[in-house]
Enzyme design. Structure first.
Site, PDB file in Angstrom:
ATOM      1  N   ARG A  21     -44.435 -13.639  39.564  1.00 45.97           N
ATOM      2  CA  ARG A  21     -43.961 -12.472  38.808  1.00 45.97           C
ATOM      3  C   ARG A  21     -42.425 -12.362  38.818  1.00 45.97           C
ATOM      4  O   ARG A  21     -41.864 -11.272  38.911  1.00 45.97           O
ATOM      5  CB  ARG A  21     -44.610 -11.195  39.346  1.00 45.97           C
ATOM      6  CG  ARG A  21     -44.938 -10.226  38.203  1.00 45.97           C
ATOM      7  CD  ARG A  21     -45.815  -9.075  38.635  1.00 45.97           C
ATOM      8  NE  ARG A  21     -47.192  -9.494  38.852  1.00 45.97           N
ATOM      9  CZ  ARG A  21     -48.110  -8.789  39.503  1.00 45.97           C
ATOM     10  NH1 ARG A  21     -47.808  -7.624  40.001  1.00 45.97           N
ATOM     11  NH2 ARG A  21     -49.337  -9.241  39.645  1.00 45.97           N
ATOM     12  N   ARG A  25     -40.496  -6.306  36.117  1.00 45.97           N
ATOM     13  CA  ARG A  25     -39.809  -5.024  35.990  1.00 45.97           C
ATOM     14  C   ARG A  25     -38.597  -4.852  36.907  1.00 45.97           C
ATOM     15  O   ARG A  25     -37.775  -3.977  36.680  1.00 45.97           O
ATOM     16  CB  ARG A  25     -40.791  -3.873  36.238  1.00 45.97           C
ATOM     17  CG  ARG A  25     -41.644  -3.572  35.005  1.00 45.97           C
ATOM     18  CD  ARG A  25     -42.423  -2.288  35.186  1.00 45.97           C
ATOM     19  NE  ARG A  25     -43.605  -2.512  36.015  1.00 45.97           N
ATOM     20  CZ  ARG A  25     -44.240  -1.560  36.694  1.00 45.97           C
ATOM     21  NH1 ARG A  25     -43.789  -0.316  36.670  1.00 45.97           N
ATOM     22  NH2 ARG A  25     -45.324  -1.842  37.405  1.00 45.97           N
ATOM     23  N   ARG A  34     -39.123  -5.736  27.156  1.00 47.86           N
ATOM     24  CA  ARG A  34     -40.416  -5.060  27.115  1.00 47.86           C
ATOM     25  C   ARG A  34     -40.352  -3.846  26.182  1.00 47.86           C
ATOM     26  O   ARG A  34     -41.258  -3.604  25.389  1.00 47.86           O
ATOM     27  CB  ARG A  34     -40.788  -4.656  28.539  1.00 47.86           C
ATOM     28  CG  ARG A  34     -41.901  -3.665  28.701  1.00 47.86           C
ATOM     29  CD  ARG A  34     -43.250  -4.272  28.373  1.00 47.86           C
ATOM     30  NE  ARG A  34     -44.201  -3.212  28.110  1.00 47.86           N
ATOM     31  CZ  ARG A  34     -44.911  -2.587  29.047  1.00 47.86           C
ATOM     32  NH1 ARG A  34     -44.829  -2.965  30.304  1.00 47.86           N
ATOM     33  NH2 ARG A  34     -45.742  -1.625  28.726  1.00 47.86           N
ATOM     34  N   ASP A  71     -50.603 -12.970  30.198  1.00 43.34           N
ATOM     35  CA  ASP A  71     -51.501 -12.249  31.101  1.00 43.34           C
ATOM     36  C   ASP A  71     -52.829 -12.997  31.166  1.00 43.34           C
ATOM     37  O   ASP A  71     -53.284 -13.548  30.155  1.00 43.34           O
ATOM     38  CB  ASP A  71     -51.730 -10.816  30.615  1.00 43.34           C
ATOM     39  CG  ASP A  71     -52.402  -9.986  31.692  1.00 43.34           C
ATOM     40  OD1 ASP A  71     -51.691  -9.409  32.529  1.00 43.34           O
ATOM     41  OD2 ASP A  71     -53.651  -9.956  31.721  1.00 43.34           O
ATOM     42  N   TYR A 147     -63.305  -8.679  35.891  1.00 40.76           N
ATOM     43  CA  TYR A 147     -62.710  -7.753  34.913  1.00 40.76           C
ATOM     44  C   TYR A 147     -63.684  -7.489  33.765  1.00 40.76           C
ATOM     45  O   TYR A 147     -63.829  -6.371  33.286  1.00 40.76           O
ATOM     46  CB  TYR A 147     -61.415  -8.325  34.335  1.00 40.76           C
ATOM     47  CG  TYR A 147     -60.171  -7.998  35.122  1.00 40.76           C
ATOM     48  CD1 TYR A 147     -59.629  -6.710  35.118  1.00 40.76           C
ATOM     49  CD2 TYR A 147     -59.520  -8.973  35.866  1.00 40.76           C
ATOM     50  CE1 TYR A 147     -58.481  -6.411  35.833  1.00 40.76           C
ATOM     51  CE2 TYR A 147     -58.367  -8.676  36.586  1.00 40.76           C
ATOM     52  CZ  TYR A 147     -57.843  -7.396  36.572  1.00 40.76           C
ATOM     53  OH  TYR A 147     -56.720  -7.101  37.279  1.00 40.76           O
TER      54      TYR A 147
END
Lengths: 340, 340
Positions: A21, A25, A34, A71, A147
């Site tokens: 990652r 952010r 983003r 993703d 998921y």
């Protein structure tokens, strides 16, 4: 590429480093891209912006590898499950797979619809410096299946476990069909220019040993074997998070084993070293404090500072509020301390 | 009491069994008592109803031990943090401990205000059959500290880890003061009639090895040692959840090590067997399906069926929608299969 040499077990002049990652952010540049994109999913589907954020950590941190910005859930999305990312809540599917008929309604050859991913890979590879590797990736069949069964992130995996213990045949059918998609998906990423591929089993620790081996690791191995037989020069990297107690049962045809921070590097070395290149495993929260970071690096390098067999990484993804200056220093520090 | 003999490492005519969260929502009798009490916290504070729900699994399942019905968070509550249990959301504190001054505002001798717990222990012990043991318990200092620092359950433990790596002194002070409360708290439970005590480190797996040893296990050991020196005949049981990769680093003066389902029993036996009695570790989700349950029991007993050194339990708490008939059969099955 030093990263690829290291991943294939060759000697390198220093230990390569990248961070899970690393495009995220904690970088203001990422937050700007983003915002331009709109939603998280829009960012994944926007080739230009996905390229931009993938390359940011290369420019800012000087890591040895870029990892495709995407993703893991785009695969179930293209298999026919409508996906939303709700702010502060994580991903949510508006449909779930809990019965034979749910399963049968899934679309075949979903990988053919993931052209936005392959386009991003080509675009990134064209702009990335020749000495830096580009890592493609996917989620593991088990992680994606949970998921799809739960419909969202879960603490208890109730529906997935009910299916596992009560209707294992249906779960195996689902895992097999996801596996086939993923083999094709990673193959297309490689053909588009990915230099290595990684399979993230984020929810590995949801399963006891025997269930883990049958319902997750088996499919991870199948993917690795299929990729290695078609693309022997491409390193295959597996990252099963939270299975430090199962290491002696894990084998297969792959190159790099991703070690999470909950698995002591010394234990990983004892059980898997020599057989696989080990990647990891600094506790990301150590980056909150410079001194804690330095001590963590020392601990890991005291076990792993050799001329092959190690790729430095965090033991899990970067945390959104970590200070970027520590990430920048980490890269320089590892490079200096491992120079041979 | 067969349970106590086994916990102290003595030979027993069969392997005793109880189940974590055996008093819980999977029992309609529990749901009725809970409805009578009002909130979850009201149930913990109501001596009569807490006694009732503690004894239900003894009557219904015929397990070898009862465990006090209470919650680990009553200790921080009495240390001065207002606590709410929100339906479907779990516990929430309206204040947190993140600074020196937050810490200094905590109440001393909180254990003196937990008389409703000691009253429940006496009341349960008076009604419990003489051949059944009563287990008292508390949360571990680390697990309680993280609730106090985060204010609620957490996936990332951001504030706790920031404190751990940036201000370890403050975290140690907090852990030390919780530890002192817990030693007194467990002592009072023993004086009120508890026959064994268990420390639940539910959030053990939030920490990397070195942090785990310094900030959690060290305090677990301190509690165990203090209890054993005052009450040598009382078994002390430690349950650190999710640290299967750390087993060879865990030692101390205690009697029973609780094995979660993520730690293979064979690994626990290899690393800790002989030194400690092992308790565990059936994956609770196996109780969704009778056949899966039978196979799980076989797996565990193939490793552990000896005349001492094992207490059968689940590897985590009962799940609210598990069928009670499987729980009832499990007790009978283990008793028959281990009869010597």
């Amino acid at each position: 590429m030093i990263f690829i040499d290291s991943a294939l077990g060759k000697k390198t002049p220093y230990t390569p480093i990248w961070m899970m990652r690393q495009a995220g952010r904690y970088l203001s540049e990422y937050r700007e891209s983003r915002a331009k994109a709109g939603s998280f999913l829009d960012l994944c589907k926007n080739v230009e912006l996905a390229t931009e954020v993938t390359l940011q950590p290369i420019d800012i941190l000087d890591v040895d590898a870029a990892i495709l910005f995407s993703d893991i859930l785009v695969v179930p999305l293209e298999m026919g499950l409508p996906l939303e990312f709700l702010a502060g809540e994580g991903p949510k599917f508006n449909q779930t797979i809990r019965s034979e008929s749910d399963f049968k309604a899934l679309k075949k050859d979903a990988y053919k619809n993931l052209t936005y991913v392959y386009d991003a890979v080509s675009s990134i590879r064209a702009k990335l410096s020749k000495d830096k590797a580009l890592i493609g990736f996917c989620g593991s069949p088990w992680t994606l299946a949970t998921y799809m069964i739960e419909g969202e992130g879960s603490k208890t995996y109730t529906h997935s476990k009910k299916m596992l213990y009560s209707n294992p045949k249906l779960l195996h059918a689902l895992l097999e069909s996801i596996t086939q998609e993923l083999v094709s998906y990673l193959g297309e990423q490689i053909r588009a220019g990915a230099n290595a591929v990684m399979v993230f089993d984020s929810w590995a620790s949801a399963l006891e040993l025997s269930a883990y081996l049958n319902f997750s690791w088996e499919y991870m191995k199948k993917i690795a074997k299929a990729i290695k037989s078609q693309y022997p020069h491409i390193p295959v990297m597996l990252f099963p998070k939270g299975v430090g107690a199962y290491l002696e049962h894990l084998d297969g045809e792959f190159d790099v084993f991703g070690v999470d921070w909950g698995t002591p590097m010394s234990l990983a070395k004892e059980k898997l070293g020599g057989k696989y290149v080990l990647q990891g495993n600094l506790e990301p929260a150590r980056l909150y404090n410079r001194q804690a970071m330095l001590e963590g690096v020392e601990q890991i390098l005291s076990v792993m500072n050799e001329d092959r067999g190690h790729i430095f990484n965090l033991g899990h993804g970067m945390i959104p509020d970590l200070p970027r200056e520590n990430a920048i220093e980490l890269v320089q520090l590892v490079r200096e301390k491992t120079k041979r």
